[in-house]
Write a protein that holds these residues in place. Structure first.
Motif, PDB file in Angstrom:
ATOM      1  N   LEU A  75      19.971  -7.077   2.027  1.00 28.75           N
ATOM      2  CA  LEU A  75      20.761  -6.002   1.789  1.00 28.75           C
ATOM      3  C   LEU A  75      22.855  -6.172   1.241  1.00 28.75           C
ATOM      4  CD1 LEU A  75      19.011  -4.206   4.171  1.00 28.75           C
ATOM      5  CD2 LEU A  75      18.595  -4.515   1.804  1.00 28.75           C
ATOM      6  N   LYS A  76      22.966  -6.691   1.075  1.00 27.76           N
ATOM      7  CA  LYS A  76      24.445  -7.302   1.032  1.00 27.76           C
ATOM      8  C   LYS A  76      25.441  -6.095   1.553  1.00 27.76           C
ATOM      9  CE  LYS A  76      23.545  -7.755  -5.124  1.00 27.76           C
ATOM     10  NZ  LYS A  76      23.205  -9.198  -3.948  1.00 27.76           N
ATOM     11  N   ILE A  77      25.462  -6.575   2.928  1.00 23.46           N
ATOM     12  CA  ILE A  77      25.791  -5.764   4.128  1.00 23.46           C
ATOM     13  C   ILE A  77      26.280  -6.453   4.583  1.00 23.46           C
ATOM     14  CG2 ILE A  77      25.182  -3.161   3.593  1.00 23.46           C
ATOM     15  CD1 ILE A  77      22.799  -3.799   5.651  1.00 23.46           C
ATOM     16  N   SER A  78      27.347  -5.822   5.199  1.00 21.34           N
ATOM     17  CA  SER A  78      27.515  -6.620   6.530  1.00 21.34           C
ATOM     18  C   SER A  78      27.070  -7.157   8.078  1.00 21.34           C
ATOM     19  CB  SER A  78      29.492  -6.317   6.668  1.00 21.34           C
ATOM     20  OG  SER A  78      28.824  -5.739   8.551  1.00 21.34           O
ATOM     21  N   LEU A  79      26.558  -8.708   8.462  1.00 21.63           N
ATOM     22  CA  LEU A  79      26.379  -8.202   9.739  1.00 21.63           C
ATOM     23  C   LEU A  79      26.591  -7.401  10.597  1.00 21.63           C
ATOM     24  CD1 LEU A  79      24.114 -10.188  11.824  1.00 21.63           C
ATOM     25  CD2 LEU A  79      26.336 -11.184  12.359  1.00 21.63           C
ATOM     26  N   LYS A  80      27.539  -6.633  10.973  1.00 24.68           N
ATOM     27  CA  LYS A  80      27.973  -5.232  11.831  1.00 24.68           C
ATOM     28  C   LYS A  80      26.967  -4.388  11.238  1.00 24.68           C
ATOM     29  CE  LYS A  80      29.360  -6.263  15.858  1.00 24.68           C
ATOM     30  NZ  LYS A  80      28.794  -6.263  16.496  1.00 24.68           N
ATOM     31  N   THR A  81      26.570  -4.113  10.259  1.00 26.01           N
ATOM     32  CA  THR A  81      25.795  -3.283   9.407  1.00 26.01           C
ATOM     33  C   THR A  81      24.419  -2.900   9.886  1.00 26.01           C
ATOM     34  OG1 THR A  81      28.026  -2.846   7.814  1.00 26.01           O
ATOM     35  CG2 THR A  81      25.885  -1.149   7.996  1.00 26.01           C
ATOM     36  N   ALA A  82      24.446  -4.282   9.227  1.00 27.86           N
ATOM     37  CA  ALA A  82      23.197  -4.446  10.170  1.00 27.86           C
ATOM     38  C   ALA A  82      22.837  -4.678  11.124  1.00 27.86           C
ATOM     39  CB  ALA A  82      22.370  -6.011   9.187  1.00 27.86           C
ATOM     40  N   LEU A  83      23.040  -5.099  12.166  1.00 29.41           N
ATOM     41  CA  LEU A  83      22.817  -4.949  14.015  1.00 29.41           C
ATOM     42  C   LEU A  83      22.702  -3.230  13.724  1.00 29.41           C
ATOM     43  CD1 LEU A  83      24.983  -7.513  14.762  1.00 29.41           C
ATOM     44  CD2 LEU A  83      22.932  -7.204  15.457  1.00 29.41           C
ATOM     45  N   ALA A  84      24.060  -2.237  13.268  1.00 25.06           N
ATOM     46  CA  ALA A  84      23.885  -0.479  13.489  1.00 25.06           C
ATOM     47  C   ALA A  84      22.872   0.122  13.223  1.00 25.06           C
ATOM     48  CB  ALA A  84      25.109  -0.031  12.841  1.00 25.06           C
ATOM     49  N   HIS A  85      22.009  -0.869  12.235  1.00 28.18           N
ATOM     50  CA  HIS A  85      20.726  -0.038  11.583  1.00 28.18           C
ATOM     51  C   HIS A  85      19.579  -0.533  12.923  1.00 28.18           C
ATOM     52  CE1 HIS A  85      22.571   1.383   7.866  1.00 28.18           C
ATOM     53  NE2 HIS A  85      22.740   0.638   7.357  1.00 28.18           N
ATOM     54  N   ARG A  86      19.265  -1.233  12.465  1.00 26.25           N
ATOM     55  CA  ARG A  86      18.721  -2.141  13.833  1.00 26.25           C
ATOM     56  C   ARG A  86      18.947  -0.843  15.355  1.00 26.25           C
ATOM     57  NH1 ARG A  86      16.916  -7.782  14.969  1.00 26.25           N
ATOM     58  NH2 ARG A  86      15.217  -7.569  16.079  1.00 26.25           N
ATOM     59  N   ASN A  87      20.576  -1.600  15.515  1.00 30.57           N
ATOM     60  CA  ASN A  87      20.667  -1.064  16.401  1.00 30.57           C
ATOM     61  C   ASN A  87      20.102   0.941  17.022  1.00 30.57           C
ATOM     62  OD1 ASN A  87      21.296  -2.878  18.347  1.00 30.57           O
ATOM     63  ND2 ASN A  87      23.687  -2.069  18.011  1.00 30.57           N
ATOM     64  N   ASN A  88      20.081   1.495  15.700  1.00 33.18           N
ATOM     65  CA  ASN A  88      20.163   2.850  15.216  1.00 33.18           C
ATOM     66  C   ASN A  88      18.294   3.342  15.468  1.00 33.18           C
ATOM     67  OD1 ASN A  88      22.460   4.316  15.012  1.00 33.18           O
ATOM     68  ND2 ASN A  88      22.820   4.528  12.702  1.00 33.18           N
ATOM     69  N   ILE A  89      17.668   1.921  14.443  1.00 40.82           N
ATOM     70  CA  ILE A  89      16.756   2.282  14.950  1.00 40.82           C
ATOM     71  C   ILE A  89      15.155   2.386  16.191  1.00 40.82           C
ATOM     72  CG2 ILE A  89      13.983   1.053  13.986  1.00 40.82           C
ATOM     73  CD1 ILE A  89      15.814   0.214  11.823  1.00 40.82           C
ATOM     74  N   MET A  90      16.359   1.248  16.541  1.00 44.56           N
ATOM     75  CA  MET A  90      15.584   1.480  18.323  1.00 44.56           C
ATOM     76  C   MET A  90      16.015   2.421  19.023  1.00 44.56           C
ATOM     77  SD  MET A  90      16.881  -2.756  18.643  1.00 44.56           S
ATOM     78  CE  MET A  90      14.947  -3.958  19.959  1.00 44.56           C
ATOM     79  N   GLN A  91      16.897   2.951  18.890  1.00 42.93           N
ATOM     80  CA  GLN A  91      17.307   4.893  19.676  1.00 42.93           C
ATOM     81  C   GLN A  91      16.611   5.273  19.477  1.00 42.93           C
ATOM     82  OE1 GLN A  91      21.797   5.452  19.557  1.00 42.93           O
ATOM     83  NE2 GLN A  91      21.658   5.579  21.335  1.00 42.93           N
ATOM     84  N   LYS A  92      15.913   5.408  17.626  1.00 42.61           N
ATOM     85  CA  LYS A  92      15.423   6.752  17.386  1.00 42.61           C
ATOM     86  C   LYS A  92      13.837   6.079  17.845  1.00 42.61           C
ATOM     87  CE  LYS A  92      17.710   7.825  12.931  1.00 42.61           C
ATOM     88  NZ  LYS A  92      17.275   8.275  11.786  1.00 42.61           N
ATOM     89  N   LEU A  93      13.309   5.037  18.061  1.00 40.82           N
ATOM     90  CA  LEU A  93      12.127   4.976  18.437  1.00 40.82           C
ATOM     91  C   LEU A  93      12.132   5.085  20.267  1.00 40.82           C
ATOM     92  CD1 LEU A  93      11.546   2.752  15.456  1.00 40.82           C
ATOM     93  CD2 LEU A  93      10.560   4.642  15.561  1.00 40.82           C
ATOM     94  N   GLY A  94      12.922   4.542  20.473  1.00 42.71           N
ATOM     95  CA  GLY A  94      13.398   4.303  21.699  1.00 42.71           C
ATOM     96  C   GLY A  94      12.293   2.701  21.897  1.00 42.71           C
ATOM     97  N   ILE A  95      12.897   1.742  21.361  1.00 44.61           N
ATOM     98  CA  ILE A  95      12.249   0.626  21.664  1.00 44.61           C
ATOM     99  C   ILE A  95      13.705   0.087  21.865  1.00 44.61           C
ATOM    100  CG2 ILE A  95      11.694  -1.234  19.976  1.00 44.61           C
ATOM    101  CD1 ILE A  95      10.042   0.360  18.734  1.00 44.61           C
ATOM    102  N   HIS A  96      12.804  -0.986  22.366  1.00 44.59           N
ATOM    103  CA  HIS A  96      13.741  -2.462  23.554  1.00 44.59           C
ATOM    104  C   HIS A  96      13.408  -3.273  22.597  1.00 44.59           C
ATOM    105  CE1 HIS A  96      15.763   1.276  25.681  1.00 44.59           C
ATOM    106  NE2 HIS A  96      14.258   1.973  26.195  1.00 44.59           N
ATOM    107  N   ARG A  97      13.112  -3.654  22.351  1.00 44.89           N
ATOM    108  CA  ARG A  97      12.604  -5.143  21.416  1.00 44.89           C
ATOM    109  C   ARG A  97      12.292  -5.508  20.858  1.00 44.89           C
ATOM    110  NH1 ARG A  97       8.851  -6.388  27.119  1.00 44.89           N
ATOM    111  NH2 ARG A  97      10.797  -5.565  28.623  1.00 44.89           N
ATOM    112  N   GLN A  98      13.115  -6.631  20.311  1.00 39.37           N
ATOM    113  CA  GLN A  98      11.772  -6.980  18.249  1.00 39.37           C
ATOM    114  C   GLN A  98      10.425  -7.154  18.812  1.00 39.37           C
ATOM    115  OE1 GLN A  98      13.689 -10.069  15.874  1.00 39.37           O
ATOM    116  NE2 GLN A  98      13.308 -10.841  17.377  1.00 39.37           N
ATOM    117  N   ALA A  99       9.831  -7.798  19.705  1.00 42.01           N
ATOM    118  CA  ALA A  99       8.532  -7.622  19.569  1.00 42.01           C
ATOM    119  C   ALA A  99       7.878  -5.603  18.910  1.00 42.01           C
ATOM    120  CB  ALA A  99       7.501  -7.975  20.872  1.00 42.01           C
TER     121      ALA A  99
END
Lengths: 216, 216
Positions: free
Chosen positions: A178-202
């Motif tokens: 996505l041509k973004i920094s690792l930190k941004t990708a992580l931020a999106h990932r964390n936001n997704i998980m928080q929104k969904l109430g998910i804590h695990r990759q699986a």
DNA sequence: TCTAAAGTAGGTAGTTATACCTATTTACAG
DNA sequence: CTGTAAATAGGTATAACTACCTACTTTAGA
């Protein structure tokens, strides 16, 4: 004149089975079939169709995206979504697109027949399990409940990130892609998980598969 | 007398669709339906059935395990597997169980009709895509090739571990669940990954889903 | 135009996963 | 009976993920 429907499902056997069930009704006729999202969109562009019956899980273009495009072509197009899962987030997305029919695959076959007739009259048909919680949400939103209803809606970027994760990319690769920094990708990932109430990759991967955001 | 078949698929619509297709044939009759693996095994115990048509992906007991039990009840039972994927490892497992029919869901509906008639005569029916590489493997094993054919077969314990991982358990929980040490759970996990040539959890989960080892 | 949401990016810690080792016990097939 | 595969378990090191922070810029809507 018969109600003319188009079937879109990537599994030919399922498609033909459904077609066989529908053909038993005199007032409904399957005029075309599609095996992926792109095909059904092409049909929508070139033919007059009363009702589109679209499976969520399809390659190339999933059922939801296909429906979105079909509704853009003509907002009066009538779409019935066929889905394996009764996930709240997805139903909301479908309804907000203007889709009037949502049928679960584990419901009886005559539900799809009912759905065709009802949606043809421009009314809503949702499988009972679905309508139950749509109504429940309506009631809750009317009531004095301040309780945080976790109505999930991912942003566009979040869906992109989730799809890549579910396709097996690790965060570093998501970032590169996505041509973004690792930190941004992580931020999106964390936001997704928080929104969904998910804590695990699986669970993240399973959520994406369930939602048709990606396919196995 | 008609060939009596039993259908097992967790999606009622798919099941009824298939039933409608089959019903168009005079020489075949659907006598019972099941919506999960356990149900079809129970039918096998209590009824005389010519052919079992079993979907791989089913809750409670997946299609493969169900077939395994059905073959144990009577090795002369005839099973046709319905599958979404043409995965080598799974086909090998099916064939080694003595299953004679393997039909892909994206093939035409009349393939299943053909399959029923062929398997009824105690012969093999595999969807063309499947038989292609079964034959290829046969040729390769005859040839002088020393090349390491990565024929994958997970052990029972490995499949258990994989199922738990795909269901969202972390290694620690897998260990607790199976009453083994964390180290053993990790050892199994590593063995699975090595056997499958997989290096990421995401791919592990998708593999499990593809194989019907677990369901979404 | 102002503001909220979305997208961007960095820091820091603790947990979990991946990838190598080795080694013992059990069960089954040649 | 004897070797092989399977299941068990431990060590060590690195990579990746999860969960918190903060903070700036861009975009789109009221």
């Amino acid at each position: 004149m018969a109600i003319e429907v188009v079937l879109a499902d990537d599994h030919a056997i399922v498609r033909q089975g459904l077609s066989a069930v529908i053909s038993q009704e005199q007032d409904i006729k399957v005029i075309k079939e599609a095996s992926n999202g792109k095909e059904v969109v092409d049909i929508a562009k070139n033919a007059s169709v009363d009702i589109f019956i679209i499976d969520i899980t399809m390659p190339i273009l999933n059922g939801l995206e296909a429906s979105s495009q079909i509704m853009q072509i003509n907002p009066r197009n009538k779409v019935i979504i066929l889905s394996m899962h009764d996930n709240r987030a997805f139903i909301e997305r479908a309804l907000s697109l203007g889709i009037k029919g949502y049928v679960l695959k584990d419901s009886a076959a005559d539900e799809i027949i009912q759905a065709i007739r009802v949606v043809y009259k421009n009314e809503y048909f949702l499988s009972p399990r679905i309508s139950t919680f749509v109504i429940q949400d309506y009631i809750d939103s009317r009531g004095q409940k301040i309780g945080e209803k976790k109505i999930v809606s991912l942003t566009g970027r979040e869906r992109e990130v989730l799809q890549l994760i579910a396709e097996g990319y690790i965060n570093k690769e998501v970032a590169t892609h996505l041509k973004i920094s690792l930190k941004t990708a992580l931020a999106h990932r964390n936001n997704i998980m928080q929104k969904l109430g998910i804590h695990r990759q699986a669970d993240l991967i399973k959520y994406a598969l369930k939602e048709g955001i990606t396919t196995i």
